[in-house]
Design an enzyme around this catalytic site. Structure first.
Site, short mmCIF file in Angstrom:
data_model
loop_
_atom_site.label_atom_id
_atom_site.label_comp_id
_atom_site.label_asym_id
_atom_site.label_seq_id
_atom_site.Cartn_x
_atom_site.Cartn_y
_atom_site.Cartn_z
N GLU A 341 15.11 -14.39 -31.17
CA GLU A 341 16.59 -14.96 -31.28
C GLU A 341 16.59 -15.22 -33.04
O GLU A 341 17.59 -14.62 -33.67
CB GLU A 341 16.56 -16.15 -30.71
CG GLU A 341 17.91 -16.92 -31.11
CD GLU A 341 17.88 -18.37 -30.68
OE1 GLU A 341 17.09 -18.97 -30.33
OE2 GLU A 341 19.17 -18.81 -30.56
N HIS A 342 15.41 -15.76 -33.79
CA HIS A 342 15.34 -15.95 -34.97
C HIS A 342 14.12 -15.10 -35.56
O HIS A 342 13.04 -15.43 -34.72
CB HIS A 342 15.32 -17.41 -35.50
CG HIS A 342 16.40 -18.24 -34.98
ND1 HIS A 342 16.10 -18.97 -33.72
CD2 HIS A 342 17.51 -18.53 -35.26
CE1 HIS A 342 17.28 -19.44 -33.33
NE2 HIS A 342 18.17 -19.47 -34.44
N ASP A 375 21.12 -22.12 -39.35
CA ASP A 375 21.56 -22.96 -38.21
C ASP A 375 22.74 -23.73 -38.76
O ASP A 375 23.55 -24.16 -37.93
CB ASP A 375 20.46 -23.86 -37.96
CG ASP A 375 19.25 -23.36 -37.17
OD1 ASP A 375 19.68 -22.09 -36.80
OD2 ASP A 375 18.11 -23.91 -37.09
N HIS A 434 47.58 14.92 -12.58
CA HIS A 434 47.03 14.91 -14.08
C HIS A 434 47.40 16.28 -14.87
O HIS A 434 47.95 16.33 -15.80
CB HIS A 434 45.75 14.62 -14.07
CG HIS A 434 45.23 13.32 -13.83
ND1 HIS A 434 45.29 12.60 -12.94
CD2 HIS A 434 44.63 12.48 -14.68
CE1 HIS A 434 44.75 11.41 -13.03
NE2 HIS A 434 44.42 11.29 -14.16
P1 NAD Z 1 24.20 -29.26 -21.99
O1 NAD Z 1 25.64 -29.57 -22.59
O2 NAD Z 1 24.06 -27.98 -21.95
O3 NAD Z 1 24.59 -30.01 -20.41
C1 NAD Z 1 24.83 -31.14 -19.94
C2 NAD Z 1 25.36 -30.78 -18.66
O4 NAD Z 1 24.35 -30.45 -17.84
C3 NAD Z 1 25.92 -32.10 -17.80
O5 NAD Z 1 27.04 -32.24 -18.23
C4 NAD Z 1 25.70 -31.74 -16.55
O6 NAD Z 1 26.97 -31.29 -16.23
C5 NAD Z 1 24.88 -30.63 -16.54
N1 NAD Z 1 23.68 -31.17 -15.59
C6 NAD Z 1 22.63 -31.81 -16.02
N2 NAD Z 1 21.67 -32.16 -15.09
C7 NAD Z 1 22.31 -31.55 -13.95
C8 NAD Z 1 21.95 -31.55 -12.74
N3 NAD Z 1 20.99 -32.14 -12.14
N4 NAD Z 1 22.57 -30.76 -11.75
C9 NAD Z 1 24.12 -30.37 -12.24
N5 NAD Z 1 24.34 -30.39 -13.49
C10 NAD Z 1 23.46 -30.93 -14.24
O7 NAD Z 1 23.39 -30.17 -22.55
P2 NAD Z 1 21.86 -30.63 -22.57
O8 NAD Z 1 21.33 -30.45 -21.05
O9 NAD Z 1 21.25 -31.53 -23.32
O10 NAD Z 1 21.35 -28.97 -22.86
C11 NAD Z 1 21.51 -28.51 -24.16
C12 NAD Z 1 21.48 -26.99 -24.20
O11 NAD Z 1 21.78 -26.36 -25.24
C13 NAD Z 1 19.61 -26.92 -24.30
O12 NAD Z 1 19.12 -25.81 -23.36
C14 NAD Z 1 19.42 -26.41 -25.60
O13 NAD Z 1 18.45 -25.55 -25.85
C15 NAD Z 1 20.68 -25.83 -26.08
N6 NAD Z 1 21.12 -26.06 -27.37
C16 NAD Z 1 21.75 -24.86 -28.03
C17 NAD Z 1 21.89 -24.95 -29.30
C18 NAD Z 1 22.65 -23.86 -30.17
O14 NAD Z 1 22.10 -22.69 -30.08
N7 NAD Z 1 23.72 -24.20 -30.81
C19 NAD Z 1 21.55 -25.95 -30.09
C20 NAD Z 1 21.15 -26.95 -29.42
C21 NAD Z 1 20.81 -27.01 -28.15
#
Ligand code: NAD
Length: 450
Positions: A341-342, A375, A434
């Site tokens: 990815e990076h 980022d 056609h």
């Molecule tokens: P998220 O917003 O992706 O997910 C939260 C949601 O997950 C909750 O609202 C709920 O609906 C669902 N959830 C959680 N447990 C559940 C269950 N047991 N059953 C059903 N639904 C469930 O937030 P997060 O979980 O903190 O994850 C963040 C993700 O984003 C990570 O995978 C991380 O790698 C990624 N991320 C990406 C970036 C980017 O590229 N910009 C930056 C930071 C994080």
């Protein structure tokens, strides 16, 4: 769950010349993810509930997962009240600077003029661009505050001219959204923020509810539930929605040679490792001695134990590796196979090595370019293909928010020039209507001596 414990924070180290190609592939495996079937089994009923019961279902899940039981509506509409965007001036300045750099870089990706080619005399083929009308931008929540993701998804939507920008992010337990995200949504001109996360947010934007507008494309990262829901709705022809790309945990690959500063290399590896225990970081060291490798390993341990997220780092480092290779060519071959990815190049002539990059989401060139700048603030996008998808997907860019439409415009002479070929191929395919659509026109011209 990773426990706080003592002991060195150390990446496993392999000499690429000492292990077989098969072992090398094993070493570079991404950490396995939960089975897709299992996640789909959880996500499908959530999507069905939102599709059939709309707002009521979205609210139930938000009460359950975010514990935001005081919420009575899943939507916050613009204009967002100033009281929800109260921020320290230095945060406003940081968001404004980042916004402007991202805007500049994505505005430069605009194709101003339609592409026009005369393929034969009298046959003009052209291609022009139109924005996707309605986009849904998922900004992950959980414990993190991610205004940067709101900018990375929102600014190109604004630049592309998408008419309706819907943002979704899980609220905090008190029902509020972090002011940084609201400020970013305000700056990009989002019409509303869906106060929900996970599969329920994705379903609400894919199908629409009483209060959530239906969108045409959903973009943005998230956990496995978010990704599974995006895959599900994009496969449902009734939803009529597309997605940016499949996603997995974040990753970085650093290529370093003898010229690299060990502390800088360690800091780049750690800035990725702190994302999550499922993150993976790879160091490819070109011809480094035992002392030089040790210097990086020591720096990594020293810097890691001082980090607030040391437990997460420990988890990520546990499935991360250093590979020692002999040459730049070998390093780049491995990197292209891994498709990170990076990709960070901390090598003597880093700019020249960019020519050797075949697969990567985004490249960070030279010792003064930490991944962090990309980022947040340099201007490049941070929503990038993970899990090896850099082999076939681009990161989010202006093109992610537009459609290319083609057109053809023929003169009578143009139709004469190409008509025979069309009629012959229509005959081969036995599509008589056609063939006649051309034939009837050629006959008409013949009768009038055109
Ligand atoms: P998220 O917003 O992706 O997910 C939260 C949601 O997950 C909750 O609202 C709920 O609906 C669902 N959830 C959680 N447990 C559940 C269950 N047991 N059953 C059903 N639904 C469930 O937030 P997060 O979980 O903190 O994850 C963040 C993700 O984003 C990570 O995978 C991380 O790698 C990624 N991320 C990406 C970036 C980017 O590229 N910009 C930056 C930071 C994080």
């Amino acid at each position: 769950e990773v426990k706080k414990e003592d002991g060195p924070i150390l990446m496993k180290r392999y000499d690429a010349s000492q292990i077989s190609e098969k072992e090398l592939l094993d070493v570079l495996q991404r950490p396995s993810q939960k089975s897709n079937d299992m996640i789909m089994g959880i996500v499908n009923p959530i999507i069905t509930a939102v599709r059939t019961r709309g707002d009521a279902a979205v609210l139930e899940y938000t009460h359950k997962f975010e514990k935001a039981t005081s919420l009575t509506s899943p939507i916050l509409r613009a204009p967002f009240p100033q009281s929800m965007m109260n921020l320290p001036q230095e945060t406003i300045d940081a968001i404004d600077i980042s916004f402007e750099n991202i805007r500049k870089f994505h505005a430069a990706q605009k194709e101003d003029k339609p592409l026009e080619v005369e393929t034969m005399p009298g046959i003009i083929c052209s291609r022009f661009v139109r924005p996707i009308e309605r986009v849904g931008l998922y900004v992950p929540g959980g414990t993190a505050v991610l205004p940067s993701t709101a900018l990375m998804l929102g600014v190109p939507a604004m630049v592309a001219g998408c008419k309706r920008i819907v943002m979704a992010t899980p609220p905090r337990a008190d029902g509020s959204i972090t002011p940084e995200v609201i400020y970013a949504a305000h700056k990009v001109g989002a019409e509303c923020i869906v106060l929900a996360g996970g599969a329920q947010a994705v379903a609400a934007m894919a199908y629409g509810t009483e209060s959530v507008p239906k969108v045409d494309k959903i973009l943005g990262p998230g956990n496995q539930f978010v990704t599974a829901a995006k895959m599900h709705v994009s496969n449902d022809t009734n939803a009529g929605v597309s997605i940016d790309m499949p996603a997995g945990p974040s990753e970085v690959l650093v290529v370093a040679d003898k010229s690299a500063n060990p502390a800088f290399v360690a800091s780049d590896l750690l800035s990725q490792a702190e994302h999550g225990v499922d993150s993976q970081v790879i160091l490819i060291a070109i011809d480094l001695s035992e002392t030089e490798l040790k210097a990086i390993e020591d720096a990594l341990h020293e810097q890691a134990i001082a980090l607030p997220r040391v437990d997460i780092v420990r988890g990520a480092i546990a499935h991360s590796v250093t590979l020692v290779v002999k040459s730049l060519e070998e390093a780049m071959r491995l990197s292209n196979d891994y498709a990170p990815e990076h990709l960070i190049l901390q090598i003597k002539d880093a700019a020249a090595a960019v020519d050797l990059v075949e697969n990567a989401g985004s490249v960070f060139v030279g010792e003064w370019t930490p991944e962090s700048v990309g980022d947040y603030s340099a201007g490049v996008n941070h929503s990038l293909p993970t899990y090896g998808y850099a082999k076939q997907y681009s990161g989010v860019n202006l093109g992610s928010y537009v459609k290319h439409i083609t057109s053809s415009n023929l003169t009578a002479q143009g139709l004469r020039n190409v008509g025979g070929a069309v009629m012959q191929l229509a005959k081969v395919e036995e599509l008589e209507a056609h063939r006649r659509a051309v034939g009837i026109r050629l006959k008409w011209m013949d009768e009038r001596g055109l």
